[in-house]
Motif scaffolding. Structure first.
Motif, short mmCIF file in Angstrom:
data_model
loop_
_atom_site.label_atom_id
_atom_site.label_comp_id
_atom_site.label_asym_id
_atom_site.label_seq_id
_atom_site.Cartn_x
_atom_site.Cartn_y
_atom_site.Cartn_z
N SER A 40 0.84 -1.21 0.00
CA SER A 40 0.00 0.00 0.00
C SER A 40 0.87 1.25 0.00
CB SER A 40 -0.95 0.00 1.20
OG SER A 40 -0.26 0.09 2.40
N ASP A 41 2.05 1.20 0.64
CA ASP A 41 2.98 2.32 0.61
C ASP A 41 3.47 2.57 -0.82
OD1 ASP A 41 2.70 2.64 3.31
OD2 ASP A 41 4.65 1.77 3.83
N GLU A 42 3.75 1.49 -1.57
CA GLU A 42 4.20 1.63 -2.95
C GLU A 42 3.09 2.18 -3.83
OE1 GLU A 42 5.68 -2.11 -4.34
OE2 GLU A 42 7.37 -2.10 -2.95
N ASP A 43 1.85 1.78 -3.57
CA ASP A 43 0.72 2.26 -4.36
C ASP A 43 0.50 3.76 -4.17
OD1 ASP A 43 0.31 -0.29 -5.27
OD2 ASP A 43 -1.33 -0.74 -3.88
N GLU A 44 0.81 4.27 -2.98
CA GLU A 44 0.64 5.68 -2.69
C GLU A 44 1.72 6.54 -3.31
OE1 GLU A 44 0.34 6.07 1.51
OE2 GLU A 44 -1.49 4.89 1.64
N ALA A 45 2.88 5.95 -3.58
CA ALA A 45 4.02 6.71 -4.13
C ALA A 45 3.86 7.05 -5.59
CB ALA A 45 5.30 5.90 -3.93
#
Length: 58
Positions: free
Chosen positions: A53-58
């Motif tokens: 989810s952190d990668e999706d937000e970036a």
């Protein structure tokens, strides 16, 4: 390098080939303050979801 709740997260690999160590359920290793911890499958799923989810937000 990936971090989760101050733990530096590593994937286990075979020492001879450096290939990913697929051992059924996911498994991750964490290092924090000179401590090493092998996360169980439930925790590994939680960490993987959080990191994804952190990668999706970036």
């Amino acid at each position: 390098m990936e971090y989760y709740k101050s733990w530096c997260i590593y994937d286990p690999v075979y020492s001879t080939t450096c290939d990913m160590a697929y051992i059924c359920l996911p498994s991750l290793i964490g290092v924090k303050d000179n401590k090493i911890r092998w996360f169980d499958a439930e925790e590994a799923f939680e960490i993987m979801n959080c990191l994804q989810s952190d990668e999706d937000e970036a």
